[in-house]
Design an enzyme around this catalytic site. Structure first.
Site, PDB file in Angstrom:
ATOM      1  N   CYS B 119      43.219  48.400  32.649  1.00  0.00           N
ATOM      2  CA  CYS B 119      42.766  47.133  32.343  1.00  0.00           C
ATOM      3  C   CYS B 119      42.607  47.818  30.333  1.00  0.00           C
ATOM      4  O   CYS B 119      42.873  46.452  29.518  1.00  0.00           O
ATOM      5  CB  CYS B 119      41.402  47.250  32.215  1.00  0.00           C
ATOM      6  SG  CYS B 119      41.153  47.054  33.663  1.00  0.00           S
ATOM      7  N   HIS B 376      41.574  37.444  33.240  1.00  0.00           N
ATOM      8  CA  HIS B 376      41.446  38.635  32.746  1.00  0.00           C
ATOM      9  C   HIS B 376      42.427  39.511  33.969  1.00  0.00           C
ATOM     10  O   HIS B 376      42.839  40.404  35.328  1.00  0.00           O
ATOM     11  CB  HIS B 376      40.428  39.913  33.263  1.00  0.00           C
ATOM     12  CG  HIS B 376      40.112  41.043  33.058  1.00  0.00           C
ATOM     13  ND1 HIS B 376      41.113  41.609  32.294  1.00  0.00           N
ATOM     14  CD2 HIS B 376      39.976  42.639  33.423  1.00  0.00           C
ATOM     15  CE1 HIS B 376      41.353  43.373  32.286  1.00  0.00           C
ATOM     16  NE2 HIS B 376      40.405  43.792  32.863  1.00  0.00           N
ATOM     17  N   CYS B 406      36.109  48.553  28.613  1.00  0.00           N
ATOM     18  CA  CYS B 406      35.797  49.555  29.903  1.00  0.00           C
ATOM     19  C   CYS B 406      37.540  49.867  30.769  1.00  0.00           C
ATOM     20  O   CYS B 406      38.443  48.935  31.042  1.00  0.00           O
ATOM     21  CB  CYS B 406      34.701  49.680  31.022  1.00  0.00           C
ATOM     22  SG  CYS B 406      35.840  48.482  32.114  1.00  0.00           S
ATOM     23  N   GLY B 408      39.342  50.923  34.613  1.00  0.00           N
ATOM     24  CA  GLY B 408      38.817  51.802  35.489  1.00  0.00           C
ATOM     25  C   GLY B 408      39.379  53.109  35.797  1.00  0.00           C
ATOM     26  O   GLY B 408      40.379  53.599  35.045  1.00  0.00           O
TER      27      GLY B 408
END
Lengths: 349, 420
Positions: B119, B376, B406, B408
């Protein structure tokens, strides 16, 4: 180590007489030079220690002084009110001449070492001025447009002088060049520029510009100048190849470096005074390369040789004794102490 | 300033810590700064339904790159390298993206790479380019991100884990789906559903207000001639996509409270308080300040520092909590010096937890909504945040901004930017 107290006055500069091995002068100021009077101390080194031979009081703080190179009893002092005063030890109380042209604090004065007939001054007003002791007005004004803490003539040429200022630059002026828009400026070196990248070595960290407070010409190696200031390191430059960046970077002081002076006896030895209350002796690495310093900023194989810790406040002035055995020097600080000591006694510290 | 005060402040400045710390050190301009002269994005559209559901990621990228050339006026031949973050594309999208750059008008001399840090890929792309500029490898580059979750989201995104990976306790955790682990984290860290819904509702409401006020207009490049198949009539239409189509009006805590949890019966995470599945692309033009000045490029702001950290894979949501202090430390400033935060809303739960744990001011975070409201597109988000951040800093006349997200498999990234 000899000690003298400039009671009530914080030392700002100390200079040995170029004529007598037992005489030195101290420029000092009440209230750390923030507000109040100044005092110029003439001190004698005697068998009974340091004695005050004479002093002159001034209206405003004194930040620097320079002995005349032609008259053994005369010296000039740089004052906080923008004036420069010429004192004669033979004459009591008052200066024999005073020049008032700078608009802000005068922070440095330096006598021409070759022609000996002029001196220069630099000020927070962003100007360097050239003076003759026989003229009521300055001969030349060299603008730097930046608060200029230090100005000095070359020890080799009567017409070369340099200055460092709060814009992190070293400027070189040649008075032989025609007066033009450049105002005799022939070189401007960014002091914070990194040393050249070296194969196999990690890139040196990027250093932001910072105020330069002091500089000095090497007494043996033409074109070598050292400069230091708020970024805590001392750098040496070759004025013939300034684009190559510093020749060496000496790291170790924990606060800004206020004064540096090359040894009059050895070509690779430097003395420094800092707000970290220490005076340090350095080898610049131009001769024997030392072991690599652990400091990420250090460069060029120079290293600290010794350190003097007897000041208990900011150490702001140092000077080498020109006479006798090499190694004797004097330092002053805001602790009102004038210390005369031998750097050989602090080696390895 | 009169005599004594001037003298005192002169001494004080000489005694200030060195290298300079605090805001003064991050806002100073020097010739070797990495500056941003363009930050643009496509609209974000709903995965599987929205305007870009039938558009390839490469086409979105080509479109935003073309707009970057047009709007910034940069000579494309001066762009030496391009990094494109993407997560789902098979083969990393490397082949398609090189072709997309050529389509957009870049000459063959402009190199292109794709990269994947989940991400944060879009941010990683910008940081990679910034670092290449800092190191002197290139002078001008583009950090971009793109994702077509409509076309590429699915089981193929991760290959089957080997026995070796399965046998390692943390290794095996890397493949736990984001929804499941976030649900567990929300439960473990006691992040209440009501709080998550309130956070999500605010994201929607802010995004609606921002969209109505035209706050996204400057960063969005509308795309026309988009082929779109109507799912009902199966008729192919040609449409223009000019706005984020995931932003829903009228979302409140009450409406969100009615949605069923998606990952566990008694869970707290649902479609309304997690980021939307979306399609989109974004591109950021970076160069050395001296180059920008020489080219007459309008400098929007500068890149100061970035951080990347690792956390337990199952706690990937806490990434920003660890990455943000790290980047602030590098820059020598405190959280109170930061005027604006763009922290990705992967899940309301994790974003809210990080904000509370760091003690940040809610009003300074995602003031125009976030991924919960407008989506997103995984690899794109990091680059998208740059454009949203700088536009908001400009509107409010503020300077210091941080983007973070954050990541993954248990990581976090953050970057510090200064508006000029």
């Amino acid at each position: 180590m000899l000690e003298f107290r400039t009671q009530g006055f914080a030392g700002h500069a100390v200079k040995y007489s170029p004529f007598f091995d037992s005489r030195l002068a101290v420029a000092s100021a009440a209230n750390f030079g923030l507000v109040g009077n100044g005092r110029l101390h003439i001190l004698g080194l005697t068998a009974n220690g340091i004695v005050a031979e004479k002093w002159f009081d001034t209206q405003d703080a004194l930040y620097d002084l320079a002995w005349s190179e032609i008259h053994e009893n005369q010296l000039i002092a740089a004052a906080g009110d923008g004036s420069i005063k010429l004192f004669d030890i033979g004459i009591d109380q008052f200066p024999i001449q005073s020049w008032q042209e700078h608009k802000r604090e005068v922070f440095a004065v330096h006598w021409n070492l070759v022609s000996k007939d002029t001196f220069c001054s630099s000020s927070w007003d962003g100007c360097i001025k050239i003076w003759s002791p026989h003229r009521p007005e300055s001969l030349t004004t060299l603008p730097t447009h930046s608060c200029t803490y230090s100005a000095a003539y070359s020890p080799r040429s009567p017409s070369l002088l340099s200055a460092v200022s709060s814009d992190s630059h070293l400027r070189l002026f040649d008075l032989r060049t025609p007066a033009s828009a450049a105002n005799h400026l022939i070189l401007s070196v960014p002091l914070h520029s990194p040393p050249p990248a070296q194969i196999g070595q990690p890139r040196s960290p990027v250093i932001p510009p910072s105020e330069a407070l002091t500089h000095d010409w090497n007494k043996y190696r033409d074109n070598i100048v050292a400069a230091a200031g708020v970024d805590r390191v001392i750098r040496t430059f070759d004025l013939r190849a300034p684009q190559q960046g510093p020749l060496s970077i000496l790291a170790g002081h924990e606060y800004a470096v206020r004064k540096i002076a090359w040894s009059p006896h050895l070509p690779d030895i430097l003395l420094s005074a800092s707000y970290d209350m220490t005076c340090r002796v350095w080898n610049d690495g131009s001769g024997v390369k030392g072991p690599e310093s652990a400091d990420a900023l250090a460069y060029g194989g120079g290293r600290q040789l010794g350190q003097m810790n007897n000041h208990t406040e900011f150490a702001v002035g140092v000077d080498w004794c020109l006479f006798g055995s090499e190694g004797w020097c004097a330092s002053v600080g805001w602790d009102e102490k004038v210390l005369v000591w031998d750097v050989r006694a602090v080696m390895g510290q | 300033m009169s005599g004594p005060q001037a003298r005192l402040s002169s001494i004080t400045s000489q005694l200030s810590p060195y290298p300079p710390r605090g805001i003064a050190s991050v806002v100073t301009k020097s010739a070797d700064d990495v500056v941003i002269t363009s930050a643009l994005r496509t609209p974000f559209t709903k995965g599987g339904k929205g305007g870009f559901k039938d558009t390839h990621a490469s086409d979105l990228l080509a479109h935003v790159l073309k707009a970057t050339i047009e709007r910034s006026g940069i000579d494309p031949a001066l762009v030496e390298d391009m990094a494109v973050g993407t997560v789902l594309a098979p083969g990393g999208g490397a082949t398609e993206f090189r072709a997309a750059a050529l389509v957009a008008g870049f000459p063959v001399s402009t190199s292109v790479k794709s990269l994947n840090r989940q991400c944060s890929s879009g941010l990683q792309a910008c940081v990679d380019i910034a670092n290449a500029i800092k190191n002197g490898m290139i002078d001008v580059g583009i950090g971009a991100g793109v994702e077509s979750m409509s076309l590429q989201y699915g089981l193929n995104a991760v290959s089957e884990f080997s026995e070796l990976l399965e046998a390692h306790p943390e290794g095996k955790n890397c493949k736990v789906p984001m929804g499941l682990l976030s649900e567990k984290m929300a439960k473990d860290r006691n992040i209440k559903r009501a709080d998550q819904d309130a956070f999500a509702a605010r994201s929607y409401q802010r995004a609606v207000a921002a969209q109505k006020a035209g706050k996204f207009d400057k960063e969005i490049v509308p795309m026309s001639n988009v082929k779109w198949t109507d799912p009902k009539s199966e008729e192919e239409k040609t449409i223009t996509v000019a706005k984020d189509d995931g932003i829903r009006d009228g979302m409140t805590v009450e409406t969100l409270a009615k949605i069923r949890p998606a990952f566990a019966k008694d869970g707290s995470i649902h479609a309304g308080n997690a980021s939307q599945i979306s399609d989109g692309a974004a591109a950021v033009l970076l160069m050395r300040r001296s180059t920008a000045e020489k080219l007459g490029q309008k400098i929007i702001g500068k890149f100061v520092a970035a951080s990347v950290v690792g956390v337990e894979p199952l706690l990937m949501g806490i990434g920003p909590w660890k990455a943000i202090p790290e980047v602030l430390k590098k820059a020598g400033i405190s959280k109170d010096d930061v005027d604006l935060w763009e922290i990705n809303e992967a899940f309301a739960s994790q974003c809210l937890w990080c904000i509370n744990e760091l003690g940040l001011d809610q009003n300074k975070i995602n003031p125009n909504g976030g991924a919960i409201a407008f989506g997103h597109p995984l690899g794109c988000t990091g680059a998208r945040q740059v454009s949203t951040l700088f536009n908001e800093l400009e509107r409010t006349g503020k300077r210091i901004g941080v983007t973070s997200m954050c990541v993954g498999t248990g990581m976090g990234m953050a970057a510090l930017w200064v508006k000029e």
